[in-house]
Write a protein that holds these residues in place. Structure first.
Motif, mmCIF file in Angstrom:
data_model
loop_
_atom_site.group_PDB
_atom_site.id
_atom_site.type_symbol
_atom_site.label_atom_id
_atom_site.label_comp_id
_atom_site.label_asym_id
_atom_site.label_seq_id
_atom_site.Cartn_x
_atom_site.Cartn_y
_atom_site.Cartn_z
ATOM 1 N N LYS A 5 0.854 -1.188 0.000
ATOM 2 C CA LYS A 5 0.000 0.000 0.000
ATOM 3 C C LYS A 5 0.888 1.236 0.000
ATOM 4 O O LYS A 5 1.644 1.477 0.934
ATOM 5 C CB LYS A 5 -0.920 -0.005 1.219
ATOM 6 N N LEU A 6 0.776 2.021 -1.037
ATOM 7 C CA LEU A 6 1.661 3.172 -1.194
ATOM 8 C C LEU A 6 1.158 4.399 -0.447
ATOM 9 O O LEU A 6 -0.045 4.609 -0.280
ATOM 10 C CB LEU A 6 1.805 3.524 -2.677
ATOM 11 N N ASP A 10 5.872 7.508 -0.970
ATOM 12 C CA ASP A 10 6.309 6.455 -1.899
ATOM 13 C C ASP A 10 6.155 6.898 -3.349
ATOM 14 O O ASP A 10 7.035 6.666 -4.187
ATOM 15 C CB ASP A 10 5.493 5.178 -1.666
ATOM 16 N N ILE A 11 5.010 7.523 -3.635
ATOM 17 C CA ILE A 11 4.754 8.002 -5.000
ATOM 18 C C ILE A 11 5.776 9.047 -5.391
ATOM 19 O O ILE A 11 6.336 9.028 -6.508
ATOM 20 C CB ILE A 11 3.323 8.567 -5.114
ATOM 21 N N ALA A 12 6.049 9.969 -4.462
ATOM 22 C CA ALA A 12 7.031 11.028 -4.731
ATOM 23 C C ALA A 12 8.407 10.438 -5.017
ATOM 24 O O ALA A 12 9.114 10.867 -5.950
ATOM 25 C CB ALA A 12 7.092 11.978 -3.544
ATOM 26 N N ASN A 13 8.816 9.435 -4.224
ATOM 27 C CA ASN A 13 10.134 8.802 -4.416
ATOM 28 C C ASN A 13 10.208 8.061 -5.744
ATOM 29 O O ASN A 13 11.235 8.093 -6.431
ATOM 30 C CB ASN A 13 10.423 7.846 -3.259
ATOM 31 N N LYS A 14 9.115 7.374 -6.103
ATOM 32 C CA LYS A 14 9.101 6.614 -7.352
ATOM 33 C C LYS A 14 9.230 7.530 -8.567
ATOM 34 O O LYS A 14 9.857 7.200 -9.572
ATOM 35 C CB LYS A 14 7.798 5.809 -7.460
ATOM 36 N N LEU A 15 8.605 8.723 -8.473
ATOM 37 C CA LEU A 15 8.593 9.650 -9.604
ATOM 38 C C LEU A 15 9.680 10.713 -9.499
ATOM 39 O O LEU A 15 9.789 11.584 -10.369
ATOM 40 C CB LEU A 15 7.214 10.304 -9.714
ATOM 41 N N ASN A 16 10.424 10.658 -8.367
ATOM 42 C CA ASN A 16 11.527 11.603 -8.146
ATOM 43 C C ASN A 16 11.042 13.059 -8.144
ATOM 44 O O ASN A 16 11.651 13.936 -8.774
ATOM 45 C CB ASN A 16 12.624 11.403 -9.194
ATOM 46 N N ILE A 17 9.929 13.286 -7.458
ATOM 47 C CA ILE A 17 9.410 14.650 -7.271
ATOM 48 C C ILE A 17 9.075 14.826 -5.792
ATOM 49 O O ILE A 17 9.113 13.873 -5.016
ATOM 50 C CB ILE A 17 8.156 14.908 -8.138
ATOM 51 N N SER A 18 8.742 16.030 -5.404
ATOM 52 C CA SER A 18 8.478 16.283 -3.987
ATOM 53 C C SER A 18 7.101 15.758 -3.568
ATOM 54 O O SER A 18 6.167 15.722 -4.371
ATOM 55 C CB SER A 18 8.566 17.777 -3.685
ATOM 56 N N LYS A 19 6.984 15.359 -2.289
ATOM 57 C CA LYS A 19 5.700 14.877 -1.777
ATOM 58 C C LYS A 19 4.653 15.997 -1.755
ATOM 59 O O LYS A 19 3.457 15.749 -1.908
ATOM 60 C CB LYS A 19 5.857 14.277 -0.385
ATOM 61 N N THR A 20 5.116 17.233 -1.616
ATOM 62 C CA THR A 20 4.196 18.378 -1.632
ATOM 63 C C THR A 20 3.541 18.507 -2.997
ATOM 64 O O THR A 20 2.332 18.750 -3.112
ATOM 65 C CB THR A 20 4.948 19.679 -1.289
ATOM 66 N N THR A 21 4.341 18.317 -4.043
ATOM 67 C CA THR A 21 3.807 18.385 -5.408
ATOM 68 C C THR A 21 2.767 17.294 -5.632
ATOM 69 O O THR A 21 1.695 17.541 -6.204
ATOM 70 C CB THR A 21 4.942 18.237 -6.437
ATOM 71 N N ARG A 42 1.442 12.662 -15.569
ATOM 72 C CA ARG A 42 2.393 11.619 -15.188
ATOM 73 C C ARG A 42 2.034 11.035 -13.813
ATOM 74 O O ARG A 42 2.033 9.814 -13.621
ATOM 75 C CB ARG A 42 3.804 12.218 -15.164
ATOM 76 N N VAL A 43 1.719 11.907 -12.865
ATOM 77 C CA VAL A 43 1.363 11.468 -11.509
ATOM 78 C C VAL A 43 0.053 10.689 -11.518
ATOM 79 O O VAL A 43 -0.056 9.602 -10.928
ATOM 80 C CB VAL A 43 1.261 12.673 -10.545
ATOM 81 N N LEU A 44 -0.952 11.239 -12.191
ATOM 82 C CA LEU A 44 -2.275 10.585 -12.210
ATOM 83 C C LEU A 44 -2.223 9.233 -12.896
ATOM 84 O O LEU A 44 -2.914 8.288 -12.487
ATOM 85 C CB LEU A 44 -3.293 11.499 -12.897
ATOM 86 N N LYS A 45 -1.391 9.130 -13.949
ATOM 87 C CA LYS A 45 -1.250 7.852 -14.643
ATOM 88 C C LYS A 45 -0.614 6.818 -13.723
ATOM 89 O O LYS A 45 -1.056 5.661 -13.655
ATOM 90 C CB LYS A 45 -0.397 8.043 -15.903
ATOM 91 N N PHE A 46 0.423 7.238 -12.993
ATOM 92 C CA PHE A 46 1.089 6.329 -12.070
ATOM 93 C C PHE A 46 0.155 5.890 -10.952
ATOM 94 O O PHE A 46 0.109 4.715 -10.586
ATOM 95 C CB PHE A 46 2.334 7.009 -11.477
ATOM 96 N N VAL A 47 -0.610 6.846 -10.415
ATOM 97 C CA VAL A 47 -1.561 6.558 -9.334
ATOM 98 C C VAL A 47 -2.589 5.527 -9.793
ATOM 99 O O VAL A 47 -2.946 4.602 -9.053
ATOM 100 C CB VAL A 47 -2.260 7.858 -8.877
ATOM 101 N N GLU A 48 -3.040 5.685 -11.030
ATOM 102 C CA GLU A 48 -4.034 4.743 -11.572
ATOM 103 C C GLU A 48 -3.423 3.356 -11.736
ATOM 104 O O GLU A 48 -4.056 2.340 -11.441
ATOM 105 C CB GLU A 48 -4.559 5.251 -12.916
ATOM 106 N N GLU A 49 -2.193 3.303 -12.191
ATOM 107 C CA GLU A 49 -1.523 2.023 -12.416
ATOM 108 C C GLU A 49 -1.314 1.243 -11.126
ATOM 109 O O GLU A 49 -1.474 0.022 -11.090
ATOM 110 C CB GLU A 49 -0.172 2.259 -13.093
ATOM 111 N N VAL A 50 -0.968 1.937 -10.052
ATOM 112 C CA VAL A 50 -0.680 1.248 -8.785
ATOM 113 C C VAL A 50 -1.910 1.118 -7.897
ATOM 114 O O VAL A 50 -1.870 0.486 -6.843
ATOM 115 C CB VAL A 50 0.451 1.965 -8.000
ATOM 116 N N GLY A 51 -3.026 1.750 -8.311
ATOM 117 C CA GLY A 51 -4.261 1.637 -7.535
ATOM 118 C C GLY A 51 -4.193 2.354 -6.205
ATOM 119 O O GLY A 51 -4.766 1.911 -5.210
ATOM 120 N N TYR A 52 -3.480 3.485 -6.169
ATOM 121 C CA TYR A 52 -3.335 4.243 -4.922
ATOM 122 C C TYR A 52 -4.664 4.816 -4.459
ATOM 123 O O TYR A 52 -5.437 5.345 -5.243
ATOM 124 C CB TYR A 52 -2.336 5.391 -5.125
#
Length: 347
Positions: A5-6, A10-21, A42-52
């Protein structure tokens, strides 16, 4: 697809961006913070893929809203409360809210724990049928400016919104019906309770008898989840008595009382006429069908949720309490057929 469960981190680290963003994007503030459409996509696509899925409690702390309403009743399996809950749930859902149900079993300590749980969940509003002894918890909710609506019963010393029915008139009208049709020895079997609705039902019964100089015959039974503890005292009360008519204070008391009447071989309405407070689907299946004092369930639910939605959408300083009393309806069926001559009515 990641099994873990992300979190936003975790999402920020995977995408190499800040958690605030990431937080701004997931909370719909990307445009306000001038975050590029490419990064948002890019973020929304990743979120959809991992089911966050965001943590609902954390989200409520950020937004100040959980979109959850706490509904606390005496017994959610009871026909009356279950039907009210269903109507409330439908209206709440259409307005973007979910409902969490709990039963108090008329226990003040349990009620206190349930309210504490709802506070921890940061629910947006409270709908409560309060048991005796819950005054302090209700008063604390109001003091903290949390939206509260009581129903079925209320506390006279606490200034808050409530929706009830005219319980006094309901039993007065039913007792008067018995009297008008020649019944004189009329029993009232009810729960032993200091709750406003139960006290009003007792008062309505006694008022009608007093106006006709008739003797009250009252049996109060302790509330218990085990029906046998209700049936036994009713059996003891009825086995040596010859009543013309019986008025039951609730549908649960009514069902238990009808079992006793059947076990004792008493015939309805030939030996005794019967009316129960609160209508119930099974009452129409009895032979004969049971006359009942029906509460306007849909109207109660509609008023309750309308008041609460208004409170939740109004600043605390501008909220106004509403005290609503609705009418009951005496539904005449076979259990109260006229068996006494009208000339016998006491004037």
């Amino acid at each position: 697809m990641l099994k873990k469960k992300l979190s936003i981190v975790d999402i920020a680290n995977k995408l190499n961006i800040s958690k605030t963003t990431v937080s701004f994007i997931l909370n719909g503030r990307a445009k306000e913070k001038r975050i590029s459409e490419e990064l948002v996509e890019r973020v929304l696509k990743f979120v959809e893929e991992v089911g966050y899925k965001p943590n609902s409690l954390a989200k409520s702390l950020r937004t100040g809203k959980s979109n959850i309403i706490g509904l606390i009743v005496e017994n959610i399996s009871d026909h009356f409360f279950a039907n009210i809950a269903r109507y409330i749930e439908d209206r709440a859902y259409k307005n973007g809210y979910k409902i969490i149900y709990c039963s108090t079993d008329n226990d003040a300590s349990k009620t206190s724990e349930l309210i504490a749980m709802f506070r921890d969940r940061h629910v947006d509003g409270y709908i409560i049928a309060p048991p005796p002894g819950a005054e302090e918890e209700i008063a604390a909710l109001i003091k903290d400016e949390l939206p509260v609506v009581l129903f079925d019963r209320y506390f006279p010393g606490i200034d808050t919104s409530y929706v009830v029915t005219d319980n006094l008139y309901g039993t007065y009208n039913a007792t008067q019906y018995f009297i008008d049709h020649g019944y004189k020895k009329i029993a009232f079997i009810t729960f032993s309770s200091h709750q406003t609705q139960m006290q009003a039902r007792m008062e309505g019964y006694e008022k009608a008898l007093k106006e006709h100089n008739l003797t009250p015959y009252i049996k109060e039974v302790d509330f218990n989840q085990d029906s046998q503890f209700i049936i036994d005292p009713i059996h003891d009360f009825l086995k040596d008595q010859k009543f013309d008519a019986i008025l039951f204070g609730t549908n649960r008391i009514g069902v238990c009382g009808l079992k006793v009447i059947n076990n004792l071989g008493i015939k309805v309405p030939d030996d005794v006429a019967v009316i129960s407070f609160d209508d119930y689907d099974v009452f129409e299946l009895y032979s004969p069908s049971i006359t009942a004092i029906a509460q306007p369930i849909e109207e109660i639910a509609d008023n309750v949720i309308s008041i609460l939605l208004n409170k939740m959408n109004t600043p605390a300083s501008a909220r106004k309490n509403q005290e609503i009393t609705l009418h009951t309806e005496l539904k005449i069926r076979g259990s109260s057929s006229v068996t006494k001559p009208l000339a016998a009515v006491s004037k």
